[in-house]
Enzyme design. Structure first.
Site, PDB file in Angstrom:
ATOM      1  N   ASP A 183     -37.828 -54.288   2.615  1.00  0.00           N
ATOM      2  CA  ASP A 183     -37.399 -55.392   1.773  1.00  0.00           C
ATOM      3  C   ASP A 183     -37.759 -56.675   2.509  1.00  0.00           C
ATOM      4  O   ASP A 183     -38.409 -56.642   3.564  1.00  0.00           O
ATOM      5  CB  ASP A 183     -35.914 -55.296   1.411  1.00  0.00           C
ATOM      6  CG  ASP A 183     -34.971 -55.532   2.579  1.00  0.00           C
ATOM      7  OD1 ASP A 183     -35.438 -55.737   3.731  1.00  0.00           O
ATOM      8  OD2 ASP A 183     -33.751 -55.517   2.365  1.00  0.00           O
TER       9      ASP A 183
ATOM     10  N   CYS B 142     -35.055 -51.806   5.854  1.00  0.00           N
ATOM     11  CA  CYS B 142     -34.369 -52.926   5.220  1.00  0.00           C
ATOM     12  C   CYS B 142     -33.443 -53.529   6.274  1.00  0.00           C
ATOM     13  O   CYS B 142     -33.510 -53.155   7.441  1.00  0.00           O
ATOM     14  CB  CYS B 142     -33.649 -52.522   3.935  1.00  0.00           C
ATOM     15  SG  CYS B 142     -32.214 -51.443   4.094  1.00  0.00           S
TER      16      CYS B 142
ATOM     17  N   ILE C 120     -29.712 -48.739   5.403  1.00  0.00           N
ATOM     18  CA  ILE C 120     -28.872 -47.885   4.568  1.00  0.00           C
ATOM     19  C   ILE C 120     -29.368 -47.851   3.124  1.00  0.00           C
ATOM     20  O   ILE C 120     -29.627 -46.783   2.563  1.00  0.00           O
ATOM     21  CB  ILE C 120     -27.399 -48.330   4.637  1.00  0.00           C
ATOM     22  CG1 ILE C 120     -26.872 -48.195   6.061  1.00  0.00           C
ATOM     23  CG2 ILE C 120     -26.551 -47.519   3.656  1.00  0.00           C
ATOM     24  CD1 ILE C 120     -25.532 -48.875   6.291  1.00  0.00           C
ATOM     25  N   GLY C 121     -29.496 -49.015   2.520  1.00  0.00           N
ATOM     26  CA  GLY C 121     -29.866 -49.068   1.110  1.00  0.00           C
ATOM     27  C   GLY C 121     -31.205 -48.429   0.824  1.00  0.00           C
ATOM     28  O   GLY C 121     -31.340 -47.639  -0.121  1.00  0.00           O
TER      29      GLY C 121
ATOM     30  N   HIS D 186     -34.568 -30.595  13.173  1.00  0.00           N
ATOM     31  CA  HIS D 186     -33.560 -29.827  12.431  1.00  0.00           C
ATOM     32  C   HIS D 186     -33.649 -30.013  10.922  1.00  0.00           C
ATOM     33  O   HIS D 186     -33.299 -29.100  10.173  1.00  0.00           O
ATOM     34  CB  HIS D 186     -32.155 -30.218  12.881  1.00  0.00           C
ATOM     35  CG  HIS D 186     -31.838 -29.774  14.267  1.00  0.00           C
ATOM     36  ND1 HIS D 186     -30.552 -29.734  14.745  1.00  0.00           N
ATOM     37  CD2 HIS D 186     -32.623 -29.349  15.288  1.00  0.00           C
ATOM     38  CE1 HIS D 186     -30.553 -29.312  15.995  1.00  0.00           C
ATOM     39  NE2 HIS D 186     -31.806 -29.081  16.350  1.00  0.00           N
TER      40      HIS D 186
ATOM     41  N   ARG E 233     -32.122 -55.534  11.096  1.00  0.00           N
ATOM     42  CA  ARG E 233     -31.116 -56.432  11.663  1.00  0.00           C
ATOM     43  C   ARG E 233     -30.292 -55.754  12.756  1.00  0.00           C
ATOM     44  O   ARG E 233     -29.460 -56.402  13.390  1.00  0.00           O
ATOM     45  CB  ARG E 233     -30.184 -56.925  10.565  1.00  0.00           C
ATOM     46  CG  ARG E 233     -30.869 -57.818   9.557  1.00  0.00           C
ATOM     47  CD  ARG E 233     -29.927 -58.281   8.469  1.00  0.00           C
ATOM     48  NE  ARG E 233     -30.596 -59.201   7.575  1.00  0.00           N
ATOM     49  CZ  ARG E 233     -30.378 -59.263   6.274  1.00  0.00           C
ATOM     50  NH1 ARG E 233     -29.478 -58.465   5.709  1.00  0.00           N
ATOM     51  NH2 ARG E 233     -31.037 -60.132   5.535  1.00  0.00           N
TER      52      ARG E 233
END
Length: 145
Positions: free
Chosen positions: A8, A65, A69-70, A98, A109
């Site tokens: 992003d 990003c 997470i997003g 695994h 960030r």
């Protein structure tokens, strides 16, 4: 190796740095965008990366990003993708060994360029362990197994 990257707007600098570094190492790199700091929606680029992996246009992917997470959630909406959010090399190694992760997600960030490179190195240099892990990985794309 064919590697696709997407991010992003919060992660374009880290994406560009990693793309150049990977190219210098001899990898075929596809930068799926964005290419400037204009605000964008991370799901659009996560879906674009997932489509490239699913279509076989890239063997591995790197999704970035602000937090990682997003975009990792977006990538994982595609059943052909197994994206793992990592912040240090051991997690990247275990995601491959695994879970047969074919995408890693990074938080621009949260980690610096050198740690990002260390994560990518572990991700690209680790083979899937197979054996007992295979049946578990198979269930990720087919829950009825």
């Amino acid at each position: 190796m064919r590697i696709a990257l997407a991010s992003d707007h919060a992660a374009i600098e880290l994406k560009a740095l990693l793309a150049g570094w990977l190219h210098e190492q001899g990898h075929e790199v596809s930068d799926l965008g964005p290419h400037d700091g204009t605000s964008v929606d991370y799901p659009d680029y996560g879906y674009k990366l997932a489509a490239a992996i699913a279509a076989g246009e890239a063997e591995r992917g790197i999704a970035i990003c602000g937090s990682g997470i997003g975009i990792s959630i977006a990538v994982n909406r595609n059943p052909a993708c197994r994206a793992a959010l990592v912040s240090e090399p051991l997690s990247a190694q275990l995601a491959r060994e695994h879970n047969d992760a074919n995408v890693i997600a990074l938080g621009a960030r949260l980690i610096g360029p050198e740690m990002a490179k260390a994560c990518v190195t572990a991700f690209l240099s680790t083979e899937f362990g197979g054996d007992r892990h295979q049946r578990r990985v198979d269930k990720l794309s087919n829950p009825s197994l």
